[in-house]
Design a protein around this motif. Structure first.
Motif, PDB file in Angstrom:
ATOM      1  N   UNK A  50      -0.970   2.778   8.062  1.00 54.76           N
ATOM      2  CA  UNK A  50      -1.728   3.980   8.413  1.00 54.76           C
ATOM      3  C   UNK A  50      -1.874   4.927   7.218  1.00 54.76           C
ATOM      4  N   UNK A  51      -0.867   4.985   6.368  1.00 53.69           N
ATOM      5  CA  UNK A  51      -0.922   5.905   5.230  1.00 53.69           C
ATOM      6  C   UNK A  51      -1.760   5.377   4.072  1.00 53.69           C
ATOM      7  N   UNK A  52      -1.979   4.089   4.020  1.00 53.84           N
ATOM      8  CA  UNK A  52      -2.649   3.485   2.882  1.00 53.84           C
ATOM      9  C   UNK A  52      -4.069   3.944   2.632  1.00 53.84           C
ATOM     10  N   UNK A  53      -4.758   4.371   3.666  1.00 54.87           N
ATOM     11  CA  UNK A  53      -6.141   4.821   3.509  1.00 54.87           C
ATOM     12  C   UNK A  53      -6.287   6.328   3.615  1.00 54.87           C
ATOM     13  N   UNK A  54      -5.185   7.052   3.777  1.00 54.24           N
ATOM     14  CA  UNK A  54      -5.356   8.479   4.023  1.00 54.24           C
ATOM     15  C   UNK A  54      -4.392   9.367   3.258  1.00 54.24           C
ATOM     16  N   UNK A  55      -3.125   9.048   3.186  1.00 48.25           N
ATOM     17  CA  UNK A  55      -2.165   9.973   2.577  1.00 48.25           C
ATOM     18  C   UNK A  55      -1.520   9.427   1.322  1.00 48.25           C
ATOM     19  N   UNK A  56      -1.252   8.163   1.306  1.00 50.12           N
ATOM     20  CA  UNK A  56      -0.485   7.587   0.201  1.00 50.12           C
ATOM     21  C   UNK A  56      -1.304   6.564  -0.571  1.00 50.12           C
ATOM     22  N   UNK A  57      -2.477   6.930  -0.876  1.00 51.02           N
ATOM     23  CA  UNK A  57      -3.361   6.082  -1.665  1.00 51.02           C
ATOM     24  C   UNK A  57      -3.025   6.299  -3.129  1.00 51.02           C
ATOM     25  N   UNK A  58      -2.498   5.281  -3.782  1.00 46.64           N
ATOM     26  CA  UNK A  58      -2.114   5.395  -5.180  1.00 46.64           C
ATOM     27  C   UNK A  58      -3.214   4.779  -6.029  1.00 46.64           C
ATOM     28  N   UNK A  59      -3.762   5.562  -6.924  1.00 44.61           N
ATOM     29  CA  UNK A  59      -4.793   5.075  -7.833  1.00 44.61           C
ATOM     30  C   UNK A  59      -4.467   5.538  -9.243  1.00 44.61           C
ATOM     31  N   UNK A  60      -5.062   4.859 -10.207  1.00 48.94           N
ATOM     32  CA  UNK A  60      -4.898   5.250 -11.602  1.00 48.94           C
ATOM     33  C   UNK A  60      -6.111   4.776 -12.393  1.00 48.94           C
ATOM     34  N   UNK A  61      -6.245   5.321 -13.573  1.00 50.81           N
ATOM     35  CA  UNK A  61      -7.330   4.876 -14.443  1.00 50.81           C
ATOM     36  C   UNK A  61      -6.819   3.770 -15.341  1.00 50.81           C
TER      37      UNK A  61
END
Length: 173
Positions: A50-61
């Motif tokens: 549930x968190x993967x698409x809303x609260x805890x989406x980890x991204x980087x360049x």
């Protein structure tokens, strides 16, 4: 979040909102690493996070000199509310798509709902899923069973070790 990263994200979102978002040259593909987005999507859905698409989406360049501002998805993290560990929003059921859920409390990124409107992205998802679920894939039945067996051997005596460590400590049974 640095202002440069904020600008990169804003540009990505603006492209996704635009009518040319599917365009291979003008659209989102030049702004993100599609392979990492596909893998990220599959893992969030497979584990119903549930968190993967809303609260805890980890991204980087990325550090790719040719595409220094391209957004990469991952690493994977924060799965404490995954795999049925949440009883609201239907997250404890094995059916349904997480990326399609609408949440009242938190505004979720619309990114993945938009990405699956692109047939190219959907083809990439299907191809990668089939690859991962194949007999020799990382998410194939054999690989998953072997991983479970390996982890079981690691944690087999965890309860005994825990009780031994805390035996006699105040407030511990």
């Amino acid at each position: 979040c640095s202002s440069d990263l904020h600008k990169t994200l804003a540009q990505f979102e603006n492209v996704l909102k635009g009518r040319d978002f599917k365009n291979p040259i003008l659209g989102y593909r030049r702004r993100i690493d599609t392979d990492s987005a596909v893998d990220y999507f599959i893992m969030q859905e497979a584990f119903k996070n549930v968190d993967g698409f809303r609260r805890s989406l980890y991204i980087h360049r990325g550090r790719d000199q040719a595409h220094p501002k391209r957004i990469f998805f991952g690493p994977l993290w924060d799965f404490n509310l995954a795999m049925g560990n949440l009883r609201f929003y239907g997250m404890n059921k094995s059916t349904g798509w997480v990326h399609q859920k609408r949440f009242v409390i938190f505004q979720e990124p619309f990114w993945f709902r938009r990405l699956v409107e692109d047939p190219y992205f959907v083809r990439q998802l299907i191809q990668r899923y089939r690859e991962l679920r194949s007999d020799d894939g990382a998410l194939g039945d054999i690989a998953i069973s072997q991983r479970i067996d390996r982890y079981m051997s690691i944690i087999a005596n965890a309860g005994k070790r825990d009780r031994a460590r805390w035996k006699g400590k105040k407030g511990v049974r």
